[in-house]
Design a protein around this motif. Structure first.
Motif, short mmCIF file in Angstrom:
data_model
loop_
_atom_site.label_atom_id
_atom_site.label_comp_id
_atom_site.label_asym_id
_atom_site.label_seq_id
_atom_site.Cartn_x
_atom_site.Cartn_y
_atom_site.Cartn_z
N THR A 9 -65.10 -34.84 -42.89
CA THR A 9 -65.97 -33.71 -42.55
C THR A 9 -65.59 -33.19 -41.17
N PRO A 10 -66.05 -32.00 -40.78
CA PRO A 10 -65.73 -31.50 -39.42
C PRO A 10 -66.14 -32.46 -38.31
N THR A 11 -67.30 -33.11 -38.46
CA THR A 11 -67.72 -34.08 -37.45
C THR A 11 -66.79 -35.29 -37.43
N GLN A 12 -66.39 -35.73 -38.60
CA GLN A 12 -65.47 -36.87 -38.67
C GLN A 12 -64.09 -36.50 -38.15
N GLN A 13 -63.66 -35.27 -38.35
CA GLN A 13 -62.36 -34.84 -37.82
C GLN A 13 -62.35 -34.93 -36.30
N ALA A 14 -63.43 -34.50 -35.66
CA ALA A 14 -63.49 -34.59 -34.20
C ALA A 14 -63.45 -36.05 -33.74
N ALA A 15 -64.14 -36.93 -34.46
CA ALA A 15 -64.11 -38.35 -34.10
C ALA A 15 -62.73 -38.96 -34.33
N LEU A 16 -62.06 -38.58 -35.41
CA LEU A 16 -60.71 -39.10 -35.68
C LEU A 16 -59.73 -38.62 -34.62
N LEU A 17 -59.85 -37.36 -34.22
CA LEU A 17 -58.96 -36.85 -33.18
C LEU A 17 -59.18 -37.58 -31.86
N GLU A 18 -60.43 -37.94 -31.58
CA GLU A 18 -60.69 -38.70 -30.35
C GLU A 18 -60.04 -40.08 -30.42
N GLN A 19 -60.08 -40.71 -31.59
CA GLN A 19 -59.40 -41.99 -31.75
C GLN A 19 -57.89 -41.84 -31.57
N CYS A 20 -57.34 -40.74 -32.08
CA CYS A 20 -55.90 -40.49 -31.90
C CYS A 20 -55.56 -40.32 -30.43
N ARG A 21 -56.42 -39.65 -29.66
CA ARG A 21 -56.17 -39.47 -28.23
C ARG A 21 -56.18 -40.82 -27.51
N HIS A 22 -57.11 -41.68 -27.87
CA HIS A 22 -57.16 -43.00 -27.24
C HIS A 22 -55.88 -43.79 -27.53
N ALA A 23 -55.45 -43.81 -28.79
CA ALA A 23 -54.25 -44.56 -29.16
C ALA A 23 -53.02 -43.98 -28.47
N ARG A 97 -45.43 -40.15 -26.90
CA ARG A 97 -46.17 -39.53 -27.99
C ARG A 97 -46.86 -38.27 -27.47
N ARG A 98 -46.73 -37.19 -28.24
CA ARG A 98 -47.22 -35.88 -27.83
C ARG A 98 -48.43 -35.48 -28.65
N ALA A 99 -49.32 -34.74 -28.00
CA ALA A 99 -50.50 -34.23 -28.69
C ALA A 99 -50.08 -33.16 -29.69
N GLY A 100 -50.68 -33.19 -30.86
CA GLY A 100 -50.35 -32.25 -31.91
C GLY A 100 -49.17 -32.66 -32.75
N VAL A 101 -48.40 -33.63 -32.31
CA VAL A 101 -47.23 -34.10 -33.04
C VAL A 101 -47.45 -35.53 -33.54
N HIS A 102 -47.82 -36.42 -32.62
CA HIS A 102 -48.04 -37.82 -32.97
C HIS A 102 -49.54 -38.09 -32.96
N GLU A 103 -50.19 -37.70 -34.03
CA GLU A 103 -51.62 -37.89 -34.17
C GLU A 103 -51.87 -38.98 -35.21
N GLY A 104 -52.34 -40.14 -34.78
CA GLY A 104 -52.61 -41.21 -35.73
C GLY A 104 -52.94 -42.51 -35.03
N PHE A 105 -53.47 -43.44 -35.79
CA PHE A 105 -53.78 -44.77 -35.29
C PHE A 105 -53.78 -45.73 -36.47
N ARG A 106 -53.79 -47.03 -36.15
CA ARG A 106 -53.66 -48.06 -37.19
C ARG A 106 -54.82 -49.04 -37.10
#
Length: 398
Positions: A9-23, A97-106
Motif C-alpha cells: 500500500t502507499p503507507t507500506q511503500q513509504a516504510a519500505l523505502l525508509e528501510q532501504c535508506r537504512h540498509a 549504493r545509490r538512491a533510486g538504483v540500489h533499493e532493497g534489503f534482506r
C-alpha cells in the motif's frame, strides 16, 4: 531465486523505502570505513565492531532507531560477506549504493518464514516495522531461510526467496545441440531453428528517443525531469522483462530437449568494452577516428540479445551438460567438408563453401560446427576430414 511481485500500500511503500535508506546508509558507511585502510594503519572494523557501533548509533539517532535493527544488522553482514568474497577472488570489489538504483534489503532467520497464503492467487509476508505485505502467488512459495525485497527503477516491488530450484533432468536421448549466438539472430541451433530475442518495437524505440531528447532539455533536479526519467525507466524495464522471459523459456526448452548443449566460449565483457582512443602522432592532443559509435551499436546489440544470461541459465538448469567450445573460425568453416576460408562467408546470413559448394544459413552452419565440437584454426589444430596429402581425384567420365 523464486521471485514474486510485491504489492504494498502507499503507507507500506513509504516504510519500505525508509528501510532501504537504512540498509543503503549502513552499507555505504561500512564501505567508507573499509576504504580508509592503508598498509601503515590498523585493520578497519569488522562486523562485530560495526554491530557495536550500530547499537551506539541507534541510541544517539532517532532516525536509525525508528528502523528495524534486523534490517540494519543484515546490511552489515552482507557487506562483510561481500568483502570476504572479494578477497577470495570470486566477486568484484564492493561498490557504493545509490538512491533510486540500489533499493532493497534482506531478511534472514526465523522472520523469513512468516508467510501466509490468503487465497489461490495471493499471499502475504511479514516485514519488520512494515507489517503484512501482499504479493502475487505466481508459483509455489519455497522453503527458504531468507528473502530479499527490492524496488526497480520503474517503481515495482519484488520479493525474492533464496531457494535454488533443482536442475532439469536430461531427457536421455543422447542428442547434442550447438548454439550460435549472434546480433541479428539471437540464437541459431544446429537443428536449423533460428531464435530471436524480443525487444522494443519500432514505436517504443521512437518513444524512447523522444523521451531521451526531452530529458536532455530538462533542468536537473526538477519534477519534470523525474517524470521523464520514470517514463524512460519504464521502457527499459519492459525490454528487460521481455529479454528475461525469452532467456528463461529458451533455456528451459533446451535443457528439456537435449542431453548435451554446446556453446561458444565467448568473453562478453571484453567484447563489449569501449574502444581505446587513438592519439594522432602528427597532431599532439588530437585523436584519430576509432569507430566508437559503431562499436557502441554493436555492444548494445550484444547486450540486448542476452548472450551471457542465456548461458548462465543453461548452466543452472542443465548442470554438467553445458560444454563450451573454442569459437575460432566456427563461422568460416564448412560443416560438410571442413574447408576453412574467409571467402566462405558471403554475407551475414549466407554461407557458401568455396570448396564443395555447400550452401546454408551462416548461423546454422556455425551452430553445426559448435555441436560437433570443432574449433578449427588457421593452423589446423583440428585435423581435416580428408588427408592434405591426398591427391585430387578426377570425376569419372560418363
Amino acid at each position: 531465486m523464486s521471485r514474486y511481485r510485491l504489492y504494498p500500500t502507499p503507507t507500506q511503500q513509504a516504510a519500505l523505502l525508509e528501510q532501504c535508506r537504512h540498509a543503503r546508509y549502513l552499507w555505504n558507511m561500512a564501505l567508507e570505513q573499509w576504504s580508509m585502510w592503508t598498509p601503515d594503519k590498523r585493520p578497519t572494523p569488522g562486523y562485530v565492531e560495526q554491530a557495536r557501533q550500530l547499537t551506539e548509533a541507534r541510541a544517539a539517532s532517532g532516525w536509525l532507531r525508528a528502523g528495524s535493527q534486523t534490517v540494519q544488522q543484515q546490511a552489515l553482514r552482507d557487506f562483510d560477506q561481500a568483502v570476504r568474497n572479494f578477497y577470495a577472488g570470486t566477486h568484484r570489489r564492493p561498490t557504493w549504493r545509490r538512491a533510486g538504483v540500489h533499493e532493497g534489503f534482506r531478511i534472514v532467520g526465523s522472520q523469513a518464514s512468516r508467510v501466509v497464503k490468503l487465497n489461490r492467487k495471493w499471499a502475504a509476508v511479514k516485514v519488520p516495522k512494515v507489517g503484512w505485505v501482499r504479493f502475487r502467488l505466481s508459483r509455489a512459495v519455497p522453503d527458504a531461510k531468507s528473502y530479499r525485497i527490492t524496488r526497480d527503477r520503474m517503481g515495482r516491488w519484488h520479493l525474492a526467496f533464496a531457494a535454488i530450484p533443482p536442475p532439469i533432468p536430461a531427457p536421455g536421448t543422447g542428442e547434442v545441440v550447438g548454439v550460435d549466438r549472434g546480433v541479428t539472430v539471437s540464437a541459431a541451433l544446429s537443428t536449423g531453428e533460428l531464435l530471436t530475442c524480443p525487444g522494443l518495437t519500432e514505436r517504443e524505440q521512437a518513444r524512447l528517443k523522444q523521451l531521451q531528447r526531452r530529458r536532455a532539455r530538462c533542468r536537473r533536479g526538477s519534477k519534470r525531469r523525474g517524470r521523464v526519467k520514470a517514463a524512460i525507466a519504464k521502457l527499459y524495464a519492459r525490454a528487460g522483462d521481455r529479454r528475461k522471459d525469452w532467456v528463461e523459456q529458451t533455456s528451459t526448452d533446451l535443457a528439456r530437449r537435449f542431453d548435451v548443449i554446446r556453446v561458444e566460449n565467448l568473453r562478453i565483457g571484453p567484447m563489449t568494452r569501449r574502444p581505446k582512443p587513438k592519439p594522432d602522432p602528427e597532431r599532439p592532443g588530437r585523436y584519430l577516428p576509432n569507430r566508437r559509435r559503431a562499436k557502441a551499436g554493436l555492444n548494445r546489440g550484444i547486450l540486448a540479445n542476452g548472450w551471457g544470461d542465456l548461458v548462465a541459465r543453461l548452466e543452472h538448469k542443465a548442470a554438467g551438460r553445458v560444454e563450451k567450445v573454442n569459437p575460432a573460425y566456427t563461422s568460416q568453416t564448412c560443416s560438410v567438408c571442413g574447408h576453412c576460408a574467409p571467402d566462405n562467408r558471403e554475407s551475414q546470413a549466407v554461407f557458401r563453401c568455396a570448396a564443395c559448394g555447400h550452401r546454408a544459413n551462416a548461423d546454422v552452419n556455425a551452430a553445426v560446427n559448435i555441436a560437433a565440437g570443432r574449433a578449427v584454426s588457421a593452423r589446423r589444430e583440428t585435423p581435416a576430414r580428408v588427408s592434405p596429402k591426398r591427391e585430387p581425384q578426377l570425376a569419372a567420365s560418363g
